[in-house]
Structures are given as structure tokens and as C-alpha cells.
Write a protein that holds these residues in place. Structure first.
Motif, short mmCIF file in Angstrom:
data_model
loop_
_atom_site.label_atom_id
_atom_site.label_comp_id
_atom_site.label_asym_id
_atom_site.label_seq_id
_atom_site.Cartn_x
_atom_site.Cartn_y
_atom_site.Cartn_z
N ARG A 58 -29.77 32.94 38.46
CA ARG A 58 -28.81 31.84 38.57
C ARG A 58 -29.53 30.49 38.59
O ARG A 58 -29.09 29.52 37.95
N GLN A 106 -27.05 37.09 33.85
CA GLN A 106 -26.80 37.86 35.04
C GLN A 106 -27.75 39.05 35.04
O GLN A 106 -28.33 39.39 34.00
N ASP A 156 -24.68 43.39 36.97
CA ASP A 156 -23.49 42.56 36.82
C ASP A 156 -23.07 42.40 35.36
O ASP A 156 -22.21 41.58 35.05
N GLU A 186 -22.74 32.89 30.08
CA GLU A 186 -22.22 33.36 31.36
C GLU A 186 -22.42 34.86 31.52
O GLU A 186 -22.75 35.35 32.59
N GLY A 217 -25.30 41.62 32.84
CA GLY A 217 -26.19 40.72 32.11
C GLY A 217 -27.38 41.43 31.50
O GLY A 217 -27.39 42.66 31.38
N ARG A 231 -30.93 38.15 41.41
CA ARG A 231 -29.67 37.50 41.06
C ARG A 231 -29.76 36.00 41.35
O ARG A 231 -29.32 35.16 40.55
#
Length: 205
Positions: A186, A163, A167, A159, A169, A182
Motif C-alpha cells: 500500500r 495488493q 487479496d 487497484e 493482487g 500488505r
């Protein structure tokens, strides 16, 4: 009477012209139909081979297609296709057609190749409407950004890792354009999750 005769002659001429034209179109279609189909297959195979090494399979990959029921993890409420790469009859990888909703200018369509161990071997954006010079950098023709998915997989910190850096990641975003990368990050993660949840049934086909 001359007027009616002229109308009949013109009508007959137009009718003959229409029949001949239709015949030419039909003949041309039949002559080029196979060439067009062959070109589509070659383009599809070229895309597949960019994201999955050819030494991973020995089947006719473009024919080993299955239809997957609509699933939110694949990005839309429409069915998607998946292609089963096999070596001597055993599935070694799956190439998914998947959708990345939420791009700056709409959905993006992707190919994501995942091997039997759940590792991404490659991905490509095959359709998008992103802004030239900004969001279109997800296209391999514009930048190598999409190569950053090679070798990735779901992990304990998925999780957080899955990213863009903005964010928290590990994936780069583009200057002035965070929305598009982004959405793609995802989508690739969701495709991996779909594979993980359906791995047994996919690998046994």
C-alpha cells in the motif's frame, strides 16, 4: 579546620577533573565529528545506489534534498524528504522517504525510488519493528521480497494489482504474516500515486 581544608582540596580536585574531562570530550567530539558525518553520507549513498542505478544521475544526490509537506499518501502527518536525482541538471528520478502505517508492530519507514516515467527502480525498508522470522522478511537482509517492486508502475488495473495475492493482487505475502507486506504494498502504491499527482513540480525543480 583540617576538615574544611580537606573539603576544599577535594572540591578543587573534582573541579579540575570535571574541566579536564569536559575538555577531552569536546576535543574528541571535534576530532570525530567529520568522520561521523562522512560515514552517514556514505551509508546514505549506499542505500540510494541500491535502489537507483548510478548511471541515472551525476549530481550529489544526498545534497539534492527537498522537504515535502505532510501528505496522507506519504503515510504520516509529518513532512518527508525527497532526493532529486539529476543528469546534467535535469531530474531523472526521485527517491522518497515514505511511511507505511499499519504494520503488525507499527509503522515502517521506506525509501522508494521512482524514475521520471513513474516506474519504481527500487525500494528498501530502512526502519521497522516487525516480528523476526515473520514480518521482518520485508527487510532485504532477510529475503528478496522487496525486489518485487522493481519495474512496477500505476496501471489501468492498479487497484487490483497493487495488493497481496491473498487479496487478489500480484504481490506475495508471507506464511503467517500478511499484515506487514500488505502495508508495504500500500505504501509503495501510495508513493507512486503521490509522484503521479506531483510529477510536474518535482521534475521541474
Amino acid at each position: 579546620m583540617d576538615i574544611f581544608a580537606s573539603i576544599r582540596r577535594n572540591s578543587l580536585g573534582l573541579g579540575i577533573f570535571a574541566v579536564v574531562t569536559a575538555g577531552i570530550i569536546a576535543t574528541t567530539h571535534q576530532l570525530t565529528k567529520q568522520t561521523i558525518a562522512d560515514n552517514i553520507v556514505q551509508a546514505q549513498l549506499a542505500a540510494f545506489n541500491e535502489i537507483l542505478p548510478t548511471d541515472r544521475y551525476n549530481n550529489e544526490l544526498y545534497k539534492a534534498v527537498v522537504t515535502l509537506e505532510a501528505d496522507a499518501l506519504l503515510g504520516s502527518d509529518e513532512p518527508h524528504h525527497a532526493y532529486l536525482a539529476k543528469m546534467d541538471g535535469k531530474v531523472t528520478a526521485v527517491i522518497f522517504e515514505t511511511t507505511a502505517p499499519g504494520g503488525y508492530n507499527g509503522n515502517l519507514e521506506l525509501l522508494v525510488a521512482i524514475d521520471k516515467d513513474g516506474i519504481v527502480t527500487g525500494s528498501r525498508i530502512i526502519s521497522h519493528k516487525e516480528t523476526p522470522g515473520l514480518g521482518d522478511k520485508v527487510d532485504v537482509k532477510k529475503s528478496p521480497w522487496v525486489h518485487s517492486f522493481v519495474g512496477t508502475f500505476l496501471g489501468e488495473n492498479s487497484e487490483k494489482q497493487w495488493q497481496v495475492k491473498k487479496d487478489g493482487g500480484k504481490f506475495d505475502q508471507f506464511t503467517g504474516a500478511t499484515i506487514t507486506p500488505r502495508a508495504v504494498v500500500r505504501a509503495v502504491k501510495n508513493t507512486l500515486t503521490y509522484f503521479d499527482q506531483n510529477k510536474d513540480s518535482l521534475l521541474q525543480r
